[in-house]
Design a protein around this motif. Structure first.
Motif, PDB file in Angstrom:
ATOM      1  N   ILE A   7       0.862  -1.182   0.000  1.00  0.00           N
ATOM      2  CA  ILE A   7       0.000   0.000   0.000  1.00  0.00           C
ATOM      3  C   ILE A   7       0.902   1.238   0.000  1.00  0.00           C
ATOM      4  N   ASP A   9       0.977   5.354   0.237  1.00  0.00           N
ATOM      5  CA  ASP A   9       0.252   6.562   0.619  1.00  0.00           C
ATOM      6  C   ASP A   9       0.760   7.710  -0.249  1.00  0.00           C
ATOM      7  N   TYR A  46      -1.601  -0.983  -4.088  1.00  0.00           N
ATOM      8  CA  TYR A  46      -2.760  -0.193  -3.700  1.00  0.00           C
ATOM      9  C   TYR A  46      -2.313   1.253  -3.466  1.00  0.00           C
ATOM     10  N   LEU A  47      -3.114   2.206  -3.918  1.00  0.00           N
ATOM     11  CA  LEU A  47      -2.848   3.614  -3.644  1.00  0.00           C
ATOM     12  C   LEU A  47      -3.914   4.159  -2.701  1.00  0.00           C
ATOM     13  N   LYS A  48      -3.478   4.811  -1.629  1.00  0.00           N
ATOM     14  CA  LYS A  48      -4.438   5.517  -0.781  1.00  0.00           C
ATOM     15  C   LYS A  48      -4.121   7.013  -0.815  1.00  0.00           C
ATOM     16  N   ASN A  49      -5.094   7.796  -0.410  1.00  0.00           N
ATOM     17  CA  ASN A  49      -4.993   9.259  -0.512  1.00  0.00           C
ATOM     18  C   ASN A  49      -4.716   9.699  -1.953  1.00  0.00           C
ATOM     19  N   HIS A  50      -5.399   9.036  -2.891  1.00  0.00           N
ATOM     20  CA  HIS A  50      -5.208   9.341  -4.313  1.00  0.00           C
ATOM     21  C   HIS A  50      -5.993  10.576  -4.747  1.00  0.00           C
ATOM     22  N   GLN A  54     -14.847   9.496  -4.270  1.00  0.00           N
ATOM     23  CA  GLN A  54     -15.575   8.229  -4.196  1.00  0.00           C
ATOM     24  C   GLN A  54     -17.000   8.364  -4.719  1.00  0.00           C
ATOM     25  N   ILE A 230      -9.654  -2.906  -0.718  1.00  0.00           N
ATOM     26  CA  ILE A 230      -9.396  -2.086   0.467  1.00  0.00           C
ATOM     27  C   ILE A 230     -10.133  -0.776   0.263  1.00  0.00           C
ATOM     28  N   THR A 233      -9.096   2.834  -1.656  1.00  0.00           N
ATOM     29  CA  THR A 233      -7.866   2.700  -2.446  1.00  0.00           C
ATOM     30  C   THR A 233      -8.182   2.452  -3.921  1.00  0.00           C
ATOM     31  N   MET A 235      -6.344   0.241  -7.040  1.00  0.00           N
ATOM     32  CA  MET A 235      -5.291  -0.729  -7.329  1.00  0.00           C
ATOM     33  C   MET A 235      -4.654  -0.397  -8.679  1.00  0.00           C
TER      34      MET A 235
END
Length: 313
Positions: A7, A9, A46-50, A54, A230, A233, A235
């Protein structure tokens, strides 16, 4: 080892920051190194805070579902193929794994804002895609900049070769695909049935948005691992063309969508959204290190050869 996919961030490198140029170089360097590590090993991340809203994703899931729930005869009027890349593909219309008896999924592809959309029967579908496409394109360009920097290239090296991404289908075959995996409750036998056969993607990278049903698996170190959704996120996975470009430094990992073991999940439809990023059609893909590991190929010819091989109708 279900956490085999890292993952990352993005922090302020996500779309919360208006311009890539405004991001602190230390953060750019960190993300570039983490992408380089992921893509040269497992090939997925996985990328979060992209920063992709949503609500736009949820809206497209809803609008595309309204199309997939239409009668088959109506959906078939929008059927696509190798040359006309926009449109609908039904069950068994694309066979990615020749050992499978059936690949039970449906999809709708578009390659530009002005392509073939089911406006008459799903009038809000076009707007939903065209609301989500710009942030997906911008996020892609930021990732391509980081990848270029990680490879010691000018940050615009890859971006310049994707200048018509989701702008003109005659110049770039980037595909925005909405996918629908129907319930398998009425399937006579599940022997030889998959939702999506094992394959690698064809292009540069793929951005994947999943619902919460799961089923995606990746092949790493000779074993299959679940790529569980997740929340929040996106992918990202590598495609063949980037593997060719990097002389196999980056890996286009084989993956599949399997039939769930639990009956309740077999009965429940699954949805996903894939943004298949391709270089401009006339770009020649040749190893950046000058090696002969892969023969040069133009982007359009390669993707057409893969579509034909998959029995794409």
């Amino acid at each position: 080892m279900e956490d085999v996919i890292p993952i990352i961030d993005l922090d302020k490198l996500g779309l919360q920051t208006a311009k890539f140029e405004d991001v602190d170089q230390t953060l750019v360097d960190r993300v570039s190194k983490e992408l380089d590590s992921a893509f040269s090993t497992v090939g997925f991340v996985y990328l979060k805070n992209h920063g992709v809203d949503q609500e736009l994703v949820d809206n497209l899931f809803q609008r595309s579902k309204s199309f997939f729930h239409l009668p088959e005869a109506i959906k078939e009027t929008y059927r696509c193929g190798v040359e006309n890349c926009d449109g609908y593909t039904g069950r068994d219309g694309e066979i990615l794994d020749t050992s499978a008896r059936h690949e039970i999924r449906e999809s709708y592809d578009v390659a530009s804002p002005n392509g073939l959309y089911p406006d008459e029967h799903a009038p809000e579908f076009r707007q939903a895609i065209n609301d989500l496409a710009p942030p997906m394109c911008e996020l892609t360009l930021r990732l391509l900049s980081c990848m270029a920097l990680a490879l010691g290239l000018d940050k615009n090296f890859f971006g310049d070769k994707h200048s018509y991404m989701f702008k003109a289908a005659e110049k770039n075959r980037t595909i925005f695909r909405t996918l629908y995996y129907p319930s398998l409750a009425d399937t006579d036998t599940l022997a030889g049935v998959v939702r999506c056969g094992l394959h690698s993607d064809y292009g540069t990278i793929t951005l994947l948005l999943q619902d919460d049903m799961g089923g995606l698996e990746i092949l790493s170190q000779g074993k299959w691992f679940p790529a569980k959704p997740i929340p929040g996120t996106i992918m990202i996975n590598l495609g063949d063309m980037m593997q060719f470009w990097t002389s196999d430094r980056y890996v286009a990992t084989v993956h599949r969508v399997v039939v769930p073991e639990e009956e309740i999940r077999r009965r429940t439809p699954r949805q996903s959204i894939a943004f298949f990023v391709h270089p401009d059609n006339d770009v020649m893909i040749a190893p950046l290190d000058g090696s002969g590991k892969h023969q040069p190929v133009d982007a359009l010819s390669y993707v057409k050869s893969r579509l034909i091989a998959s029995s794409y109708k």
